[in-house]
Write a protein that holds these residues in place. Structure first.
Motif, PDB file in Angstrom:
ATOM      1  N   ASP A   1      47.492  30.794  47.138  1.00  0.00           N
ATOM      2  CA  ASP A   1      46.683  31.600  48.070  1.00  0.00           C
ATOM      3  C   ASP A   1      45.232  31.109  48.088  1.00  0.00           C
ATOM      4  N   LEU A   2      44.686  30.872  46.875  1.00  0.00           N
ATOM      5  CA  LEU A   2      43.281  30.453  46.793  1.00  0.00           C
ATOM      6  C   LEU A   2      43.094  29.075  47.415  1.00  0.00           C
ATOM      7  N   ALA A   3      44.071  28.194  47.176  1.00  0.00           N
ATOM      8  CA  ALA A   3      43.976  26.848  47.759  1.00  0.00           C
ATOM      9  C   ALA A   3      43.997  26.951  49.282  1.00  0.00           C
ATOM     10  N   ARG A   4      44.908  27.758  49.781  1.00  0.00           N
ATOM     11  CA  ARG A   4      45.016  27.892  51.231  1.00  0.00           C
ATOM     12  C   ARG A   4      43.723  28.489  51.814  1.00  0.00           C
ATOM     13  N   ALA A   5      43.244  29.557  51.180  1.00  0.00           N
ATOM     14  CA  ALA A   5      42.055  30.246  51.702  1.00  0.00           C
ATOM     15  C   ALA A   5      40.820  29.345  51.660  1.00  0.00           C
ATOM     16  N   GLY A   6      40.770  28.448  50.667  1.00  0.00           N
ATOM     17  CA  GLY A   6      39.571  27.621  50.524  1.00  0.00           C
ATOM     18  C   GLY A   6      39.741  26.228  51.106  1.00  0.00           C
ATOM     19  N   GLY A   7      40.793  26.013  51.870  1.00  0.00           N
ATOM     20  CA  GLY A   7      41.040  24.684  52.435  1.00  0.00           C
ATOM     21  C   GLY A   7      41.252  23.644  51.338  1.00  0.00           C
ATOM     22  N   GLY A   8      41.847  24.078  50.227  1.00  0.00           N
ATOM     23  CA  GLY A   8      41.986  23.183  49.079  1.00  0.00           C
ATOM     24  C   GLY A   8      43.370  22.576  48.941  1.00  0.00           C
ATOM     25  N   ARG A   9      43.549  21.816  47.861  1.00  0.00           N
ATOM     26  CA  ARG A   9      44.830  21.184  47.562  1.00  0.00           C
ATOM     27  C   ARG A   9      45.476  21.920  46.395  1.00  0.00           C
ATOM     28  N   LEU A  10      46.806  21.865  46.351  1.00  0.00           N
ATOM     29  CA  LEU A  10      47.520  22.474  45.223  1.00  0.00           C
ATOM     30  C   LEU A  10      48.401  21.421  44.557  1.00  0.00           C
ATOM     31  N   LEU A  11      48.178  21.220  43.271  1.00  0.00           N
ATOM     32  CA  LEU A  11      48.984  20.280  42.498  1.00  0.00           C
ATOM     33  C   LEU A  11      49.923  21.062  41.584  1.00  0.00           C
ATOM     34  N   LEU A  12      51.022  20.430  41.271  1.00  0.00           N
ATOM     35  CA  LEU A  12      51.952  21.004  40.285  1.00  0.00           C
ATOM     36  C   LEU A  12      52.032  20.002  39.143  1.00  0.00           C
ATOM     37  N   ARG A  13      51.895  20.498  37.930  1.00  0.00           N
ATOM     38  CA  ARG A  13      51.982  19.592  36.775  1.00  0.00           C
ATOM     39  C   ARG A  13      53.030  20.132  35.817  1.00  0.00           C
ATOM     40  N   ILE A  14      53.906  19.267  35.401  1.00  0.00           N
ATOM     41  CA  ILE A  14      54.968  19.672  34.477  1.00  0.00           C
ATOM     42  C   ILE A  14      54.496  19.361  33.056  1.00  0.00           C
ATOM     43  N   GLU A  15      54.293  20.406  32.265  1.00  0.00           N
ATOM     44  CA  GLU A  15      53.734  20.234  30.917  1.00  0.00           C
ATOM     45  C   GLU A  15      54.870  20.156  29.903  1.00  0.00           C
ATOM     46  N   ASP A  16      55.400  18.947  29.778  1.00  0.00           N
ATOM     47  CA  ASP A  16      56.631  18.744  28.999  1.00  0.00           C
ATOM     48  C   ASP A  16      56.418  17.825  27.803  1.00  0.00           C
ATOM     49  N   ILE A  17      55.281  18.006  27.106  1.00  0.00           N
ATOM     50  CA  ILE A  17      55.045  17.112  25.953  1.00  0.00           C
ATOM     51  C   ILE A  17      56.009  17.395  24.810  1.00  0.00           C
ATOM     52  N   ASP A  18      56.479  18.636  24.722  1.00  0.00           N
ATOM     53  CA  ASP A  18      57.372  18.975  23.610  1.00  0.00           C
ATOM     54  C   ASP A  18      58.807  18.728  24.062  1.00  0.00           C
ATOM     55  N   ARG A  19      59.263  17.502  23.826  1.00  0.00           N
ATOM     56  CA  ARG A  19      60.565  17.089  24.353  1.00  0.00           C
ATOM     57  C   ARG A  19      61.701  17.893  23.723  1.00  0.00           C
ATOM     58  N   SER A  20      61.464  18.459  22.543  1.00  0.00           N
ATOM     59  CA  SER A  20      62.568  19.183  21.902  1.00  0.00           C
ATOM     60  C   SER A  20      62.796  20.546  22.569  1.00  0.00           C
ATOM     61  N   ARG A  21      61.788  21.078  23.271  1.00  0.00           N
ATOM     62  CA  ARG A  21      61.934  22.411  23.874  1.00  0.00           C
ATOM     63  C   ARG A  21      62.096  22.364  25.389  1.00  0.00           C
ATOM     64  N   CYS A  22      61.761  21.223  26.004  1.00  0.00           N
ATOM     65  CA  CYS A  22      61.822  21.147  27.468  1.00  0.00           C
ATOM     66  C   CYS A  22      63.169  20.599  27.909  1.00  0.00           C
ATOM     67  N   ARG A  23      63.662  21.085  29.052  1.00  0.00           N
ATOM     68  CA  ARG A  23      64.974  20.624  29.535  1.00  0.00           C
ATOM     69  C   ARG A  23      64.894  20.325  31.022  1.00  0.00           C
ATOM     70  N   PRO A  24      65.634  19.265  31.450  1.00  0.00           N
ATOM     71  CA  PRO A  24      65.610  18.888  32.874  1.00  0.00           C
ATOM     72  C   PRO A  24      66.049  20.031  33.786  1.00  0.00           C
ATOM     73  N   GLU A  25      66.985  20.863  33.317  1.00  0.00           N
ATOM     74  CA  GLU A  25      67.443  21.939  34.215  1.00  0.00           C
ATOM     75  C   GLU A  25      66.339  22.978  34.441  1.00  0.00           C
ATOM     76  N   TYR A  26      65.470  23.166  33.449  1.00  0.00           N
ATOM     77  CA  TYR A  26      64.359  24.097  33.645  1.00  0.00           C
ATOM     78  C   TYR A  26      63.335  23.495  34.623  1.00  0.00           C
ATOM     79  N   GLU A  27      63.143  22.189  34.521  1.00  0.00           N
ATOM     80  CA  GLU A  27      62.208  21.545  35.451  1.00  0.00           C
ATOM     81  C   GLU A  27      62.743  21.691  36.887  1.00  0.00           C
TER      82      GLU A  27
END
Ligand code: GLU
Length: 290
Positions: free
Chosen positions: A29-55
């Motif tokens: 909403d804030l990006a849209r209202a301010g004419g901004g950009r929205l990025l998505l970052r996947i914070e998956d440094i902990d390989r033992s807890r992260c799973r492709p299906e969750y991504e």
């Protein structure tokens, strides 16, 4: 003027819940209202807890909510070299040191202290590191690293503050201290910047990525408010630009507790399966219709 750059940065270690929906929708909403950009970052440094299906589920849930983000998505697990370079810079400044204790050893060290009963915890609730840099010579630490012993890297907090001063930031959200977060970063003690099992940490990676991705607006939950003091300190030490910060209210469950990824009732996919619509989700988290 360049458009503002927002980001939503979930970890794929469970399904997104209403709290994530609020954060992601607010950023969008804030990006849209301010004419901004929205990025998505996947914070998956902990390989033992992260799973492709969750991504995969993150992409599906956000798309279902009607959120549009720029591609390609940055996945932290693909950028360990960038975090290593930052650690190398901190090492060359003499501000980090390797430590070798296990959790159990740390607990035993604390148990031996006279104030073991009320040993201080960091803002995340973890007991402060009971050791200190001078307990072992740099040469001995280096020899143990060279011998292949697993180690974590900790920030020498006192030296870091001596170098750049205690950090502050301007808070535009509802952080616990109100307008300005001039924070006792010391409360973190010699915080871990690289773990034994993961060659970086949340604090370090988030700061590097926000800078590399040109993020100008960090909008995230109040649970990360105190982390911002560490982030500001790292930015000062590493000469990185400083984004604006806004820490938003958390979505709580019926008992007033923060939502967790393990509570199924508030998972977006469960709500979707029950027939809720994206408009219902906006209403449930207290956002006006989009
Ligand atoms: N990855 C963090 C989380 O899922 C958020 C990091 C941030 O927004 O700075 O809680």
């Amino acid at each position: 003027m360049r458009p503002p750059v927002f980001r939503f940065a979930p970890s794929p270690n469970g399904y997104l819940h209403l709290g994530h929906a609020f954060s992601a929708l607010l950023n969008a909403d804030l990006a849209r209202a301010g004419g901004g950009r929205l990025l998505l970052r996947i914070e998956d440094i902990d390989r033992s807890r992260c799973r492709p299906e969750y991504e995969q589920a993150i992409y599906e849930d956000l798309a279902w909510l009607g959120i549009d983000w720029e591609k390609p998505v940055r996945r932290q697990s693909e950028h360990f070299d960038a975090y290593r370079d930052a650690l190398e810079k901190l090492r060359s400044l003499g501000l980090i040191y390797p430590t070798f204790e296990s959790r159990g050893e740390i607990a035993r060290m604390i148990a031996q202290q006279s104030n073991a009963q009320d040993w201080p915890c960091d803002p995340d609730g973890a007991p402060l590191y009971p050791g200190n840099r001078n307990a072992m010579s740099d040469a001995e630490r280096e020899a143990r690293v060279q011998a292949g012993e697993p180690y974590a890297l900790r920030l020498d907090m006192a030296s870091a503050i001596a170098r750049v001063g205690a950090p502050s930031w301007s808070e535009t959200g509802g952080g616990p201290t109100g307008e300005t977060g001039s924070i006792a970063v010391q409360a973190w003690g010699d915080v871990t910047l690289a773990r034994k099992d993961v060659p970086t940490s949340y604090h370090l990676s988030v700061v590097i990525d926000d800078a590399l991705q040109g993020v100008t607006q960090v909008v995230r939950g109040q649970d990360l408010f105190w982390s911002t003091s560490v982030h500001r300190l790292l930015q000062a030490l590493l000469d990185l630009p400083v984004p604006a910060y806004r820490h938003h209210r958390l979505i709580l469950d019926d008992e007033g507790r923060k939502l967790s990824k393990s509570s199924r009732a508030t998972a977006l996919r469960a709500l979707r399966a029950e027939g809720r619509t994206p408009a219902d989700i906006r209403k449930m988290v207290g956002l006006a219709s989009g």
